[in-house]
Structure formats: structure tokens, C-alpha cells
Design an enzyme around this catalytic site. Structure first.
Site, PDB file in Angstrom:
ATOM      1  N   THR A 211       0.850  -1.196   0.000  1.00  0.00           N
ATOM      2  CA  THR A 211       0.000   0.000   0.000  1.00  0.00           C
ATOM      3  C   THR A 211       0.884   1.244   0.000  1.00  0.00           C
ATOM      4  O   THR A 211       2.077   1.170  -0.276  1.00  0.00           O
ATOM      5  CB  THR A 211      -1.016  -0.042   1.165  1.00  0.00           C
ATOM      6  N   ASN A 212       0.308   2.399   0.269  1.00  0.00           N
ATOM      7  CA  ASN A 212       1.083   3.649   0.249  1.00  0.00           C
ATOM      8  C   ASN A 212       0.597   4.558   1.381  1.00  0.00           C
ATOM      9  O   ASN A 212      -0.292   4.190   2.145  1.00  0.00           O
ATOM     10  CB  ASN A 212       0.938   4.321  -1.119  1.00  0.00           C
TER      11      ASN A 212
END
Ligand code: C5P
Length: 402
Positions: A211-212
Site C-alpha cells: 500500500t502507500n
């Protein structure tokens, strides 16, 4: 553009429930949003909380007894009713709901409501059995049919010590509901706006994801701003820690592929797509069914490119994209504007202080074909949302003319 509450005239009716203490916070929040708040307390409410509390928070006189010659505003209640932009009764007891359903007017609050054509919202708070009682339910349906907005109640701890339905909803939810009602006649009324938010999570195995750092705050703020201008808003969001915005149809997804499907479905009857989500560019080629065990010193994961949702979205909708960059900001934004076929790019320097992920403010540039580059000052994400929507409104009317 500020919140629709700014400069509006709000009547806050407070009735006799233990949840009255939360009405003080509501009066304060509405005042902080720039609303002129006139509080009307019922007899029951003044057993729980005093007019002085509200007077101190709103800096305005408080209305109490309709027949009390000492009450500065009681005689004026019809004028108050006429100038109100919105009336909210919070907390609303079963008793006041019954009176409103039957058009009774035996105190300052109910008489003012009856004399007003402003939209009315009520936030019930009572014991669970009082709420589920068919009499209360019938009164609520009657009010709903007449166009009254019913906010809550919520489930949880009740003052009786029991758990159940009947809690006053939290103050931010009431504030958002009022914004949504006041915004109904805004410049996006009748338009359908699709917004994406958050950072997608691409699973590696049942416990791990790629994810980020996107917090979702920018997308949520755009969705709220569009709602507050009267749009029908569908927000497709990847996982965030934020509560669903009130009055926004929120679709929760995990991966980029799920986001694409949900967005394309929402775009079928959409006019505008605003892609504020940080979509993972790549996902693992395969997802392990079981948790991958620790092994050697190195581990590689093979990745495959995700579809570009913005580029693939139907050209019929007006598309707005975000370019979060750490270098060559405007150059990259211009290239993406053309490559993805969007009408407007919001370029976001994620290295600037108070800008980008997690914070409540953002420093952006608006890049389009006609006007080139417009630099905006550091603004709250909600205000950035409005500045983007100002452009969307212009672009929609230009495309309607062409
Ligand atoms: O190419 P880049 O990821 O920088 O483009 C950013 C814009 O494109 C954002 O609006 C983002 O939501 C959107 N995007 C997309 N699908 C992807 C990657 C980005 O819609 N796979």
C-alpha cells in the site's frame, strides 16, 4: 468557498434529554463554522443546562419561555422563524417529536418551527424502548414524509445504563448533515460526482498488503465539498481511518481492480470523476492462499501493472486527476493531463511542508488546457476541494455550451 454554514442563520432547538450537554458542543461548532446560532431551550432542557451556557458560546440571546416577558427574543419568535435558513432540534425527545408530528405549538420552540418554512432536521435522543415504540416510529415517519431530516439516533451506551438504540449522534455528524441540507441548491445540484479516495491495498498473502501513505483526507474533503454544493456524490474509497462522510454514498474497496469496477459502475450515471485515490501502479502477480513463511535472506515478489482507472474511465464524464509528485511537478502534471485524457490535473508537491499525505492542508497547482497553470495558496483540503469544484462547474458549463 466556505462551508454552507458560514453566514447562515441556524435555529438550534434543545429539548429535555440528558444528551443536552452535547448541544453545547454543537452550538460552539456551528458558531465556529460562521453560523449565527439562535438557541431555543424548552422548559425540560433548562433543567439540564442553562441559557448562560449557550449565550456564552453563541454570543447571542437565548430564547426560553414563550410567555416570559424577560426573554428578549420570545416575542420575536416569528421574525426568528422567518429569517432562519435551517432549524435543527438536537437532542429531540420523543415528546417534542410527537408535538412536531401533530403541529402543536405550545412553547417557543414548537411555535417557531410551525411559523417557519426553513428546512427542519431533528436528532432524536431517548431510551431505546421509547424510540422503538410504535407511537414514536409513527411520528418519525410522519415527519420524514413531510421532508424533515432525521439524523440518527445511534446505537451504544444509553444513560439508563443499558446498551441500545437511542443515543444522540456525534456532533460532527449533525454539522455535516446541516451542510448537506444547506448545500442542496448549490451549483452542482442535479449533477452526479464520483470521487475516489485513499491508497489501494494489494494483497501478497492473507496478512500482508502493498500500500502507500495516502490518508484519504483529500478525496474525503472533495466528496464533502461536492455534497455541500448539491451534487449527488458517490465516493469509492480504499481503506482509511476516516468515518464515512454524511450524505455521500460510500463504497469501500481494497484493491485497484475492485476500485476500477466500483468506479466504472458509479460512472454509468456520473457527470464528473475526480480521482484523488493513490492507486497502486502494480500488484503481486499471484496472491498466496496461506501466510508466506519466513525463509531465506532475500524475497522477491513479482508484480504486474494495474489498469489506469482514470485513463480507461469513459470519456463522457468530465475527468479530474491528481499528480502527486516529488520532482518535476508541473512537467509531469502536463504530460498526465494529455496522456490520461483529463480536463483538469491537480498537481501536488508532496515534499512541500503542510502538504500531501495525512495533513489537513494542501498546496496544489491546477493545470488545464485552456488556462495553463494556476498556483493556489496553502489551503485546507476542504477548500482545495471547492477550488477544484469551481473549475469543474466552469468546465461543465463550457462543455454544455459547446
Ligand atoms: O500516473 P499517476 O499515478 O501519477 O497518476 C495519478 C492520477 O491517476 C491520479 O488521479 C490517480 O488516482 C490516477 N490513477 C489511476 N489508476 C492508476 C494509477 C493512477 O486512476 N492505476
Amino acid at each position: 468557498m466556505p462551508s454552507p454554514l458560514s453566514g447562515s442563520s441556524v435555529i438550534l432547538g434543545v429539548t429535555g434529554s440528558i444528551a443536552c450537554y452535547k448541544a453545547a458542543d454543537l452550538a460552539s461548532k456551528l458558531t465556529q463554522e460562521g453560523a449565527h446560532v439562535d438557541v431555543i431551550l424548552t422548559q425540560g432542557a433548562s433543567n439540564f443546562i442553562t441559557p448562560l451556557t449557550f449565550r456564552s458560546l453563541t454570543h447571542r440571546p437565548v430564547v426560553g419561555d414563550l410567555f416570559d416577558p424577560q426573554s428578549e427574543l420570545a416575542v420575536e419568535h416569528v421574525a426568528l422563524a422567518q429569517r432562519a435558513d435551517i432549524i435543527i432540534v438536537a437532542p429531540a425527545t420523543a415528546h417534542v417529536l410527537a408535538k412536531l408530528a401533530h403541529g402543536m405549538a405550545d412553547d417557543a420552540l414548537t411555535a417557531t418551527i410551525l411559523a417557519s418554512s426553513a428546512p427542519l432536521a431533528v436528532a432524536p435522543a431517548m431510551d431505546g424502548h421509547m424510540y422503538t415504540n410504535p407511537a414514536t416510529q409513527e411520528n418519525l415517519s410522519k415527519l420524514r414524509e413531510r421532508g424533515v431530516t432525521i439524523i440518527g439516533p445511534a446505537e451504544g451506551y444509553l444513560a439508563s445504563g443499558l446498551r441500545g438504540i437511542g443515543r444522540l449522534v456525534e456532533v460532527p455528524q449533525i454539522v455535516e448533515s446541516l451542510c448537506a441540507i444547506l448545500g442542496r441548491r448549490g451549483d452542482l445540484a442535479g449533477k452526479s460526482v464520483v470521487v475516489s479516495a485513499g491508497g489501494t491495498a494489494e494483497p501478497i498473502d492473507p496478512v500482508r498488503v502493498i500500500t502507500n501513505r495516502s490518508s484519504g483526507k483529500m478525496g474525503y474533503a472533495v466528496a464533502q465539498a461536492a455534497r455541500d454544493r448539491g451534487a449527488r456524490v458517490t465516493m469509492v474509497t480504499a481503506p482509511t481511518s476516516l468515518p464515512d462522510p454524511v450524505g455521500v454514498e460510500t463504497v469501500h474497496v481494497g484493491t485497484a481492480l475492485e476500485m476500477r469496477d466500483a468506479i466504472f459502475r458509479a460512472c454509468e450515471d456520473g457527470d464528473v470523476l475526480i480521482m484523488a485515490a493513490a492507486v497502486a501502479d502494480y500488484r503481486p502477480v499471484s496472491v498466496a492462499e496461506q501466510k508466506i513463511k519466513k525463509g531465506g535472506e532475500r524475497w522477491s515478489i513479482e508484480l504486474i501493472k494495474n489498469p489506469d482507472i482514470l485513463a480507461e474511465a469513459p470519456g463522457r464524464v468530465l475527468k479530474v486527476g491528481f499528480a502527486a509528485e516529488s520532482q518535476d511537478l508541473l512537467e509531469n502534471a502536463r504530460t498526465k493531463l494529455v496522456a490520461k485524457g483529463v480536463a483538469l490535473m491537480v498537481a501536488n508537491d508532496i515534499t512541500a511542508p503542510d502538504s500531501g499525505f495525512a495533513v489537513d492542508t494542501n498546496k496544489v497547482y491546477l493545470v488545464d488546457r485552456e488556462r495553463g497553470v494556476e498556483e493556489l495558496p496553502l489551503l485546507s483540503k476542504y477548500e482545495v476541494g471547492h477550488r477544484i469544484l469551481d473549475r469543474v462547474v466552469e468546465l461543465l458549463s463550457a462543455s454544455a455550451l459547446s
